[in-house]
Design a protein around this motif. Sequence first.
Motif, PDB file in Angstrom:
ATOM      1  N   ILE A 187       3.511   5.755   7.771  1.00  0.00           N
ATOM      2  CA  ILE A 187       2.326   4.901   7.890  1.00  0.00           C
ATOM      3  C   ILE A 187       2.041   4.631   9.359  1.00  0.00           C
ATOM      4  CG2 ILE A 187       1.292   2.715   7.197  1.00  0.00           C
ATOM      5  CD1 ILE A 187       3.574   2.519   5.099  1.00  0.00           C
ATOM      6  N   THR A 188       0.820   4.956   9.797  1.00  0.00           N
ATOM      7  CA  THR A 188       0.349   4.589  11.132  1.00  0.00           C
ATOM      8  C   THR A 188      -1.033   3.977  10.971  1.00  0.00           C
ATOM      9  OG1 THR A 188      -0.655   6.765  11.443  1.00  0.00           O
ATOM     10  CG2 THR A 188       1.577   6.473  12.311  1.00  0.00           C
ATOM     11  N   LYS A 189      -1.595   3.478  12.074  1.00  0.00           N
ATOM     12  CA  LYS A 189      -2.945   2.924  12.017  1.00  0.00           C
ATOM     13  C   LYS A 189      -3.922   4.031  11.620  1.00  0.00           C
ATOM     14  CE  LYS A 189      -6.429   0.470  14.577  1.00  0.00           C
ATOM     15  NZ  LYS A 189      -6.798  -0.256  15.774  1.00  0.00           N
ATOM     16  N   GLY A 190      -4.832   3.729  10.681  1.00  0.00           N
ATOM     17  CA  GLY A 190      -5.813   4.708  10.231  1.00  0.00           C
ATOM     18  C   GLY A 190      -5.371   5.489   9.007  1.00  0.00           C
ATOM     19  N   ALA A 191      -4.096   5.365   8.623  1.00  0.00           N
ATOM     20  CA  ALA A 191      -3.596   6.095   7.453  1.00  0.00           C
ATOM     21  C   ALA A 191      -4.199   5.515   6.179  1.00  0.00           C
ATOM     22  CB  ALA A 191      -2.079   6.004   7.391  1.00  0.00           C
ATOM     23  N   ILE A 192      -4.460   6.371   5.195  1.00  0.00           N
ATOM     24  CA  ILE A 192      -4.962   5.913   3.899  1.00  0.00           C
ATOM     25  C   ILE A 192      -3.786   5.897   2.940  1.00  0.00           C
ATOM     26  CG2 ILE A 192      -6.519   6.426   1.990  1.00  0.00           C
ATOM     27  CD1 ILE A 192      -8.405   7.643   4.101  1.00  0.00           C
ATOM     28  N   VAL A 193      -3.498   4.689   2.403  1.00  0.00           N
ATOM     29  CA  VAL A 193      -2.339   4.525   1.530  1.00  0.00           C
ATOM     30  C   VAL A 193      -2.775   4.178   0.114  1.00  0.00           C
ATOM     31  CG1 VAL A 193      -0.706   3.878   3.337  1.00  0.00           C
ATOM     32  CG2 VAL A 193      -2.092   2.108   2.272  1.00  0.00           C
ATOM     33  N   GLU A 194      -1.990   4.602  -0.854  1.00  0.00           N
ATOM     34  CA  GLU A 194      -2.223   4.265  -2.265  1.00  0.00           C
ATOM     35  C   GLU A 194      -1.468   2.973  -2.534  1.00  0.00           C
ATOM     36  OE1 GLU A 194      -3.779   4.325  -5.808  1.00  0.00           O
ATOM     37  OE2 GLU A 194      -4.134   6.085  -4.546  1.00  0.00           O
ATOM     38  N   THR A 195      -2.209   1.913  -2.912  1.00  0.00           N
ATOM     39  CA  THR A 195      -1.577   0.621  -3.192  1.00  0.00           C
ATOM     40  C   THR A 195      -1.830   0.227  -4.644  1.00  0.00           C
ATOM     41  OG1 THR A 195      -3.514  -0.699  -2.604  1.00  0.00           O
ATOM     42  CG2 THR A 195      -2.007  -0.129  -0.815  1.00  0.00           C
ATOM     43  N   SER A 196      -1.233  -0.888  -5.047  1.00  0.00           N
ATOM     44  CA  SER A 196      -1.439  -1.385  -6.408  1.00  0.00           C
ATOM     45  C   SER A 196      -2.879  -1.858  -6.607  1.00  0.00           C
ATOM     46  CB  SER A 196      -0.458  -2.525  -6.696  1.00  0.00           C
ATOM     47  OG  SER A 196      -0.549  -3.514  -5.696  1.00  0.00           O
ATOM     48  N   GLU A 197      -3.600  -2.130  -5.510  1.00  0.00           N
ATOM     49  CA  GLU A 197      -5.005  -2.560  -5.578  1.00  0.00           C
ATOM     50  C   GLU A 197      -5.978  -1.383  -5.482  1.00  0.00           C
ATOM     51  OE1 GLU A 197      -5.958  -5.895  -5.954  1.00  0.00           O
ATOM     52  OE2 GLU A 197      -3.810  -6.130  -6.288  1.00  0.00           O
ATOM     53  N   GLY A 198      -5.485  -0.208  -5.138  1.00  0.00           N
ATOM     54  CA  GLY A 198      -6.332   0.972  -4.941  1.00  0.00           C
ATOM     55  C   GLY A 198      -6.066   1.572  -3.572  1.00  0.00           C
ATOM     56  N   GLU A 199      -6.866   2.567  -3.180  1.00  0.00           N
ATOM     57  CA  GLU A 199      -6.674   3.198  -1.873  1.00  0.00           C
ATOM     58  C   GLU A 199      -7.183   2.289  -0.766  1.00  0.00           C
ATOM     59  OE1 GLU A 199      -8.191   7.154  -1.563  1.00  0.00           O
ATOM     60  OE2 GLU A 199      -6.715   7.963  -2.966  1.00  0.00           O
ATOM     61  N   VAL A 224       1.741  -4.486   7.688  1.00  0.00           N
ATOM     62  CA  VAL A 224       0.680  -3.545   7.327  1.00  0.00           C
ATOM     63  C   VAL A 224      -0.510  -4.345   6.824  1.00  0.00           C
ATOM     64  CG1 VAL A 224       0.028  -1.615   5.848  1.00  0.00           C
ATOM     65  CG2 VAL A 224       2.345  -1.752   6.727  1.00  0.00           C
ATOM     66  N   ASN A 225      -1.615  -4.290   7.563  1.00  0.00           N
ATOM     67  CA  ASN A 225      -2.883  -4.863   7.125  1.00  0.00           C
ATOM     68  C   ASN A 225      -3.798  -3.699   6.788  1.00  0.00           C
ATOM     69  OD1 ASN A 225      -1.912  -7.419   7.764  1.00  0.00           O
ATOM     70  ND2 ASN A 225      -2.742  -7.339   9.824  1.00  0.00           N
ATOM     71  N   ARG A 263      -7.248   1.678   3.797  1.00  0.00           N
ATOM     72  CA  ARG A 263      -7.046   2.217   5.147  1.00  0.00           C
ATOM     73  C   ARG A 263      -6.296   1.176   5.972  1.00  0.00           C
ATOM     74  NH1 ARG A 263     -11.683   4.250   6.306  1.00  0.00           N
ATOM     75  NH2 ARG A 263     -11.039   6.393   6.484  1.00  0.00           N
ATOM     76  N   VAL A 264      -5.255   1.628   6.658  1.00  0.00           N
ATOM     77  CA  VAL A 264      -4.427   0.720   7.469  1.00  0.00           C
ATOM     78  C   VAL A 264      -5.155   0.385   8.767  1.00  0.00           C
ATOM     79  CG1 VAL A 264      -2.195   0.447   8.638  1.00  0.00           C
ATOM     80  CG2 VAL A 264      -2.332   1.704   6.481  1.00  0.00           C
ATOM     81  N   THR A 265      -5.247  -0.935   9.073  1.00  0.00           N
ATOM     82  CA  THR A 265      -5.945  -1.387  10.286  1.00  0.00           C
ATOM     83  C   THR A 265      -4.985  -1.944  11.332  1.00  0.00           C
ATOM     84  OG1 THR A 265      -6.321  -3.549   9.303  1.00  0.00           O
ATOM     85  CG2 THR A 265      -8.080  -1.919   9.060  1.00  0.00           C
ATOM     86  N   SER A 266      -3.721  -2.180  10.965  1.00  0.00           N
ATOM     87  CA  SER A 266      -2.741  -2.691  11.925  1.00  0.00           C
ATOM     88  C   SER A 266      -1.832  -1.564  12.381  1.00  0.00           C
ATOM     89  CB  SER A 266      -1.908  -3.795  11.283  1.00  0.00           C
ATOM     90  OG  SER A 266      -1.166  -3.264  10.208  1.00  0.00           O
ATOM     91  N   ARG A 267      -0.948  -1.887  13.339  1.00  0.00           N
ATOM     92  CA  ARG A 267       0.001  -0.890  13.842  1.00  0.00           C
ATOM     93  C   ARG A 267       1.410  -1.319  13.442  1.00  0.00           C
ATOM     94  NH1 ARG A 267      -1.025  -0.309  20.023  1.00  0.00           N
ATOM     95  NH2 ARG A 267       0.147   1.607  19.785  1.00  0.00           N
TER      96      ARG A 267
END
Length: 123
Positions: free
Chosen positions: A92-104, A117-118, A106-110
């Motif tokens: 996980i880095t800033k800008g990565a798209i992650v699959e979460t329990s809420e849906g997909e 992880v925000n 985009r990571v905005t923190s570093r």
Amino acid sequence: MKDQGRSPRKRTGGRRRPNHKKKKHELGREPTETQVGDQKLKVVDSRGNTQKVRAVTTDVASVADGAETVEATIENVVENPSNPNYARRNIITKGAIVETSEGEARVTSRPGQDGQVNAVLVE
């Protein structure tokens, strides 16, 4: 503060040779490649009387959906524009798209810099 120093080329295209090597405070560190897993943090001393909290592994994200923010569980990394290998290795880095329990989202923190992880939901 000096980051990587000046360009090795002049405006004319000629080459500038460095007049000194990097000093101790100008050196970088190995990147913290935050992976998906049980939360594990590392505290690192930084310049001045401060510390950085690095997320070595994490599985929790604060996901923003409009006005409200929800704690979500990270399942895996779908896409990482900084490096295609990172998506395969679940980094996980800033800008990565992650699959979460809420849906997909985009990571905005570093996470390698501030230990959390925000993310914002992707429509």
